[in-house]
Structure formats: structure tokens, C-alpha cells
Design a protein around this motif. Structure first.
Motif, mmCIF file in Angstrom:
data_model
loop_
_atom_site.group_PDB
_atom_site.id
_atom_site.type_symbol
_atom_site.label_atom_id
_atom_site.label_comp_id
_atom_site.label_asym_id
_atom_site.label_seq_id
_atom_site.Cartn_x
_atom_site.Cartn_y
_atom_site.Cartn_z
ATOM 1 N N GLN A 274 36.703 20.234 62.749
ATOM 2 C CA GLN A 274 35.540 20.904 62.166
ATOM 3 C C GLN A 274 34.225 20.439 62.781
ATOM 4 O O GLN A 274 33.228 21.172 62.745
ATOM 5 C CB GLN A 274 35.524 20.686 60.655
ATOM 6 N N GLN B 113 28.435 26.276 65.724
ATOM 7 C CA GLN B 113 27.590 26.984 64.765
ATOM 8 C C GLN B 113 26.116 26.663 64.979
ATOM 9 O O GLN B 113 25.250 27.533 64.857
ATOM 10 C CB GLN B 113 28.015 26.622 63.333
ATOM 11 N N GLN C 45 27.377 31.944 63.550
ATOM 12 C CA GLN C 45 27.830 30.774 62.802
ATOM 13 C C GLN C 45 28.864 31.101 61.733
ATOM 14 O O GLN C 45 29.784 30.319 61.489
ATOM 15 C CB GLN C 45 26.636 30.046 62.181
ATOM 16 N N ARG D 25 31.350 22.959 63.916
ATOM 17 C CA ARG D 25 29.956 22.829 63.474
ATOM 18 C C ARG D 25 28.983 22.807 64.659
ATOM 19 O O ARG D 25 27.891 23.378 64.587
ATOM 20 C CB ARG D 25 29.788 21.568 62.620
#
Length: 201
Positions: free
Chosen positions: A103, A110, A117, A107
Motif C-alpha cells: 500500500q 496516488q 488517485q 499511496r
């Protein structure tokens, strides 16, 4: 290689619940297959956020002991014998592949591409799904039978503790595999005409 060979491999890939603790290939080859699949599976924006962990033999057995330990308190008592038998079937295999998404990598994308995003978590799942299918098919071509399981997020914490998995890796699926102990069950198909449309022929 013609597409027929590739399609034949997809057709023969099946779900095997009855697996044995045997391997037709060396452990190093199993690891190489997973590495090659992860390396060469495409990802949106070349994100490369998918991760995999290969567990063999005793390490594989530890995984399914963890699943049983976590599930027993939450599964109704009357249903536990059936669940326990199913988990023992997975444990009786030779190994498991754990599929994760980092993750932190998601991120960063994003932040880098804010216009997309909201889409990046879905993009990551697309890549992970491709990796799962490619791994499953490659293992079957080597003589293994496998299935795809989803005991996450219930087991996530204990899995991360057991194998020192980074906190940012989210567990997506578990794939127990081994030499098949029995044929795969029958497979049925919904009408393909309802699932694929073609125009411009």
C-alpha cells in the motif's frame, strides 16, 4: 508460441482441493516461477506494487495452523469439523503462495498522479489478479494442483508477525498447492454468448 498453447494452459488450470505434500520439481524452480511471474506481469503506471511470499513444507504447514487458530474461535461450533477438515486439506499440500499489495507503493502513485488517485487501489487489484492466475497456471503446468483462498484479513496480523512481513503489505489471497490427490471436480459454464459480445466482423 501459438495462442493455442497458451489457451490450452488456461483450459487445463483447475481448482484442486485434494492435494498431497509432494513436488514434481525442485524448490528452487517453484521460487523461480513466482519470481518470473511477478517480474513480468504488467501493472498500471508500471507501479509494480504486487508482492508474493512462497512458503514450503513446514513453513506452509505453519500458515494453515495459523488459519485454524484464528478461525476456531469465530466459526460456529457445529460448523467447525467441516471447516477443520477443509483446512487440513490445504495443510496437506506441499506449499502456499501468499499474494500481497504494498500500500505504500499505491499511496506514492496516488500522490504523484492525483487525477487517478481513486483508481489506483483498483489498478493494483487488477495486477494482483493477473499474478494469481499466471502463478496458478504455471504451477499446474509443472504438475501441481492448487486453489485460491481468502482468509484475509482475519489472519493478516499473525501472518505478518510469523514471517516478518512489512506493515504496508496487505494480504490479498492464499494459494495452497501440491501434487493432486484426486481429479478436479466438474466445471460448468454460463453461456459464452451472454458474456462476450463482438462487433465489426
Amino acid at each position: 508460441m501459438s495462442s493455442a498453447r497458451f489457451l490450452d494452459a488456461l483450459k487445463t488450470r483447475r481448482t484442486y482441493y485434494n492435494i498431497t505434500p509432494k513436488s514434481p520439481i525442485p524448490d528452487e524452480r517453484i521460487e523461480e516461477i513466482v519470481k518470473e511471474v511477478v517480474l513480468h506481469t504488467p501493472s498500471s503506471f508500471n507501479s509494480q506494487s504486487s508482492r508474493a511470499v512462497v512458503l514450503l513444507k513446514k513453513e506452509h504447514e505453519k500458515l494453515w495452523d495459523i488459519v485454524a487458530e484464528v478461525l476456531k474461535p469465530v466459526v460456529p461450533e457445529a460448523q467447525w469439523p467441516t471447516t477443520e477438515k477443509k483446512l487440513q486439506g490445504f495443510k496437506s499440500g506441499y506449499g502456499s503462495v501468499l499474494f500481497f499489495e504494498d500500500q505504500e507503493s499505491v499511496r506514492k502513485l496516488q500522490e504523484q498522479f492525483p487525477l487517478y488517485q481513486d483508481a489506483f487501489p483498483g489498478f493494483a487489484q487488477h495486477t494482483n489478479g493477473m499474478i494469481q492466475l499466471a502463478t496458478w497456471t504455471a504451477l499446474e503446468l509443472e504438475g501441481f494442483g492448487a486453489s485460491l483462498q481468502h482468509y484475509n484479513p482475519l489472519i493478516d496480523l499473525k501472518v505478518k508477525e510469523q514471517w516478518n512481513i512489512p506493515a504496508s503489505w496487505d494480504l490479498i489471497a492464499e494459494m495452497p498447492f501440491g501434487v493432486p490427490g484426486a481429479p478436479a471436480g466438474d466445471k460448468t459454464f454460463a453461456p459464452i454468448e451472454d458474456r462476450v459480445k463482438s462487433y465489426g466482423k
